[in-house]
Design a protein around this motif. Structure first.
Motif, PDB file in Angstrom:
ATOM      1  N   GLY A  38      -1.492   3.371   6.177  1.00 34.12           N
ATOM      2  CA  GLY A  38      -1.546   2.960   7.574  1.00 34.12           C
ATOM      3  C   GLY A  38      -2.869   3.217   8.249  1.00 34.12           C
ATOM      4  N   ILE A  39      -3.865   3.676   7.480  1.00 33.37           N
ATOM      5  CA  ILE A  39      -5.192   3.975   8.036  1.00 33.37           C
ATOM      6  C   ILE A  39      -6.195   2.976   7.486  1.00 33.37           C
ATOM      7  N   ASN A  40      -7.053   2.452   8.363  1.00 31.10           N
ATOM      8  CA  ASN A  40      -8.179   1.613   7.955  1.00 31.10           C
ATOM      9  C   ASN A  40      -9.325   1.844   8.927  1.00 31.10           C
ATOM     10  N   GLN A  41     -10.401   1.105   8.757  1.00 33.89           N
ATOM     11  CA  GLN A  41     -11.563   1.358   9.616  1.00 33.89           C
ATOM     12  C   GLN A  41     -11.299   0.996  11.077  1.00 33.89           C
ATOM     13  N   ASN A  42     -10.279   0.190  11.352  1.00 31.28           N
ATOM     14  CA  ASN A  42      -9.907  -0.110  12.741  1.00 31.28           C
ATOM     15  C   ASN A  42      -9.035   0.975  13.362  1.00 31.28           C
ATOM     16  N   LYS A  61     -23.250   8.673   3.327  1.00 26.41           N
ATOM     17  CA  LYS A  61     -23.670   8.435   1.949  1.00 26.41           C
ATOM     18  C   LYS A  61     -22.864   7.337   1.266  1.00 26.41           C
ATOM     19  N   ILE A  62     -21.727   6.978   1.841  1.00 31.69           N
ATOM     20  CA  ILE A  62     -20.821   6.018   1.211  1.00 31.69           C
ATOM     21  C   ILE A  62     -21.209   4.608   1.627  1.00 31.69           C
ATOM     22  N   PRO A  63     -21.264   3.652   0.697  1.00 34.66           N
ATOM     23  CA  PRO A  63     -21.651   2.283   1.062  1.00 34.66           C
ATOM     24  C   PRO A  63     -20.848   1.748   2.242  1.00 34.66           C
ATOM     25  N   GLY A  64     -21.561   1.154   3.196  1.00 32.51           N
ATOM     26  CA  GLY A  64     -20.924   0.619   4.389  1.00 32.51           C
ATOM     27  C   GLY A  64     -20.765   1.629   5.499  1.00 32.51           C
ATOM     28  N   GLN A  65     -21.087   2.890   5.236  1.00 34.99           N
ATOM     29  CA  GLN A  65     -20.974   3.967   6.231  1.00 34.99           C
ATOM     30  C   GLN A  65     -19.626   3.915   6.969  1.00 34.99           C
ATOM     31  N   PRO A  66     -18.526   4.071   6.239  1.00 34.79           N
ATOM     32  CA  PRO A  66     -17.206   4.049   6.887  1.00 34.79           C
ATOM     33  C   PRO A  66     -17.043   5.243   7.816  1.00 34.79           C
ATOM     34  N   GLN A  67     -16.043   5.163   8.683  1.00 34.95           N
ATOM     35  CA  GLN A  67     -15.764   6.229   9.636  1.00 34.95           C
ATOM     36  C   GLN A  67     -14.587   7.101   9.216  1.00 34.95           C
ATOM     37  N   VAL A  68     -13.702   6.564   8.358  1.00 37.76           N
ATOM     38  CA  VAL A  68     -12.497   7.291   7.960  1.00 37.76           C
ATOM     39  C   VAL A  68     -12.251   7.079   6.471  1.00 37.76           C
ATOM     40  N   ARG A  69     -11.457   7.994   5.870  1.00 40.97           N
ATOM     41  CA  ARG A  69     -11.090   7.895   4.455  1.00 40.97           C
ATOM     42  C   ARG A  69      -9.838   7.035   4.325  1.00 40.97           C
ATOM     43  N   ASP A  70     -10.013   5.733   4.347  1.00 43.85           N
ATOM     44  CA  ASP A  70      -8.874   4.850   4.126  1.00 43.85           C
ATOM     45  C   ASP A  70      -8.715   4.625   2.626  1.00 43.85           C
ATOM     46  N   PRO A  71      -7.670   3.925   2.184  1.00 42.42           N
ATOM     47  CA  PRO A  71      -7.460   3.761   0.738  1.00 42.42           C
ATOM     48  C   PRO A  71      -8.634   3.129   0.015  1.00 42.42           C
ATOM     49  N   ILE A 102     -13.673   4.323  -3.878  1.00 41.09           N
ATOM     50  CA  ILE A 102     -15.088   4.206  -4.259  1.00 41.09           C
ATOM     51  C   ILE A 102     -15.896   5.477  -3.984  1.00 41.09           C
ATOM     52  N   GLU A 103     -15.267   6.496  -3.414  1.00 50.27           N
ATOM     53  CA  GLU A 103     -16.048   7.606  -2.868  1.00 50.27           C
ATOM     54  C   GLU A 103     -16.488   8.646  -3.894  1.00 50.27           C
ATOM     55  N   ASN A 104     -15.861   8.702  -5.063  1.00 44.28           N
ATOM     56  CA  ASN A 104     -16.095   9.819  -5.984  1.00 44.28           C
ATOM     57  C   ASN A 104     -17.580  10.098  -6.276  1.00 44.28           C
ATOM     58  N   PRO A 105     -18.419   9.075  -6.492  1.00 39.90           N
ATOM     59  CA  PRO A 105     -19.831   9.390  -6.764  1.00 39.90           C
ATOM     60  C   PRO A 105     -20.561  10.027  -5.586  1.00 39.90           C
ATOM     61  N   TYR A 106     -19.979   9.961  -4.407  1.00 36.44           N
ATOM     62  CA  TYR A 106     -20.660  10.432  -3.200  1.00 36.44           C
ATOM     63  C   TYR A 106     -20.067  11.738  -2.659  1.00 36.44           C
ATOM     64  N   VAL A 107     -19.115  12.304  -3.385  1.00 38.55           N
ATOM     65  CA  VAL A 107     -18.469  13.534  -2.943  1.00 38.55           C
ATOM     66  C   VAL A 107     -19.297  14.733  -3.408  1.00 38.55           C
ATOM     67  N   THR A 108     -19.449  15.721  -2.542  1.00 40.95           N
ATOM     68  CA  THR A 108     -20.227  16.916  -2.859  1.00 40.95           C
ATOM     69  C   THR A 108     -19.302  18.112  -3.023  1.00 40.95           C
ATOM     70  N   MET A 109     -19.480  18.863  -4.100  1.00 38.99           N
ATOM     71  CA  MET A 109     -18.762  20.120  -4.280  1.00 38.99           C
ATOM     72  C   MET A 109     -19.624  21.230  -3.708  1.00 38.99           C
ATOM     73  N   PRO A 134       0.804  -1.229   0.000  1.00 32.87           N
ATOM     74  CA  PRO A 134       0.000   0.000   0.000  1.00 32.87           C
ATOM     75  C   PRO A 134       0.834   1.275   0.000  1.00 32.87           C
ATOM     76  N   ARG A 135       2.077   1.203   0.507  1.00 24.78           N
ATOM     77  CA  ARG A 135       2.903   2.400   0.550  1.00 24.78           C
ATOM     78  C   ARG A 135       3.285   2.893  -0.846  1.00 24.78           C
ATOM     79  N   TYR A 136       3.195   1.995  -1.847  1.00 21.62           N
ATOM     80  CA  TYR A 136       3.462   2.427  -3.212  1.00 21.62           C
ATOM     81  C   TYR A 136       2.261   3.156  -3.823  1.00 21.62           C
ATOM     82  N   GLY A 137       1.185   3.291  -3.055  1.00 18.79           N
ATOM     83  CA  GLY A 137       0.007   3.996  -3.554  1.00 18.79           C
ATOM     84  C   GLY A 137       0.287   5.434  -3.900  1.00 18.79           C
TER      85      GLY A 137
END
Length: 361
Positions: A155-159, A213-223, A228-235, A20-23
């Motif tokens: 290094g960030i995930n839902q946990n 609004k994001i499927p699964g109702q995550p708590q943080v913006r992990d990778p 998957i978030e682009n359709p749910y982002v508001t300008m 993931p660090r090569y992301g």
């Protein structure tokens, strides 16, 4: 007219780079789009895949490079990793886009960045750095746990949101084991998340992330969420609230002494906005990057976004390098002026005698 000689420095992502660090490394599509945008702006472009020999790669070109377009992340150097190319450019007297080594080092140490912006009145959540076995001090659960010196949600995930001592200890231990660095532990901010972009003296439309609004109702913006978030982002349109957000972003931008372009993340709690971190080399993917999406909402296509970044750098550098760019920037300046003229505008903000334009509706 002579052409600008631009060395485009980045880390090229190879097919076998699964960690993931090569992301943060650049994909072929991003490299192709940026190279095409630089060539459109009147430049001869040479790609340099940054590795251990980067000093020698720059040294042998120092008399022919007009500008380094720097988009380098590094990997194993922790808080020094984004500062390496700017540091060598300074040493070799090569003009480069983006921020100074000092800014990169301060930004990569997230605790230091939070202290700097807090000094200038930008709110941040209470935090502490923790190593395995350290005792929690004066912070209340739930908490957010992340590496103190990584980017792109590495290094960030839902946990990473923890609710008790056991979860906290597990998260701190995992970060130390994976990254050999302390964990940044901060009070969790439960509200909406926002990201604010700046190019030159232009503030771009603000993006809002409503996790409900994001499927699964995550708590943080992990990778995964970012994928998957682009359709749910508001300008957001400009109004009293967003102008206040822009003022906080400008204050943080100036506090960290960021140059040319930046993207900053904030979260809300009880109606108040809190600084999360600065992205001093924000992603520049031609369709998926936050900065690209902000520009699109302002009427600025990707190739013009790159031109605006380069033009901001060169306008800043002209005084330091007199004559370096003479006769080489007419196309760039024409494209940048046209892009700014076509962009939607909603007024200005003055911060410490510097005027920032609000782009968008």
């Amino acid at each position: 007219m002579n052409k600008l000689n631009i060395a485009y420095t980045c880390n090229v992502r190879k097919p076998d780079m699964e960690d993931p660090r090569y992301g943060e490394f650049e994909s072929p599509s991003t490299i192709a789009a940026i190279t095409a945008a630089l060539e459109r702006a009147g430049a001869e472009v040479e790609l340099i895949d940054v590795g251990p020999d980067i000093y020698h790669q720059l040294e042998k070109r120092k008399d022919t490079i007009d500008l380094v377009f720097n988009n380098t992340e590094g990997l194993d150097e922790q808080e020094l990793r984004e500062a390496i190319v700017p540091f060598f450019c300074e040493h070799l007297h090569i003009p480069y886009s983006g921020s100074s080594p000092k800014t990169f080092i301060n930004k990569m140490d997230k605790a230091t960045a939070k202290r700097i912006v807090a000094y200038d009145g930008v709110p941040t959540a209470k935090f502490q750095l923790m190593m395995p076995g350290d005792r929690l001090r004066n912070l209340s659960f739930p908490l957010m746990v992340k590496p103190y010196s990584e980017g792109t949600s590495i290094g960030i995930n839902q946990n990473s949101k923890v609710h008790n001592d056991s979860e906290l200890n597990d998260a701190v231990n995992a970060i130390h084991q994976q990254f050999s660095q302390p964990a940044l532990v901060e009070e969790f901010l439960p509200g909406l998340e926002y990201t604010v972009g700046i190019i030159g003296n232009n503030v771009l439309p603000i993006l809002e992330f409503d996790f409900a609004k994001i499927p699964g109702q995550p708590q943080v913006r992990d990778p995964y969420v970012k994928s998957i978030e682009n359709p749910y982002v508001t300008m957001l349109d400009w109004g009293d609230k967003t102008i206040h957000f822009a003022k906080l972003a400008i204050a943080a931008h100036e506090s960290l002494e960021v140059r040319d372009y930046n993207r900053m993340d904030f979260r809300e709690r009880d109606g108040r906005l809190y600084f999360l971190e600065a992205n001093v080399i924000p992603g520049l993917h031609p369709t998926e990057a936050d900065l690209t999406n902000m520009c699109r909402h302002a009427g600025i296509p990707h190739h013009d976004m790159i031109a605006l970044i380069v033009d901001a750098a060169i306008q800043r550098l002209k005084k330091r390098y007199p004559g370096r760019f003479d006769g080489k920037t007419a196309v760039l300046e024409e494209l940048s002026a046209a892009a700014f003229a076509k962009a939607a505008k909603k007024g200005v903000i003055t911060h410490q005698d510097c005027v920032y334009n609000l782009l968008g509706n």
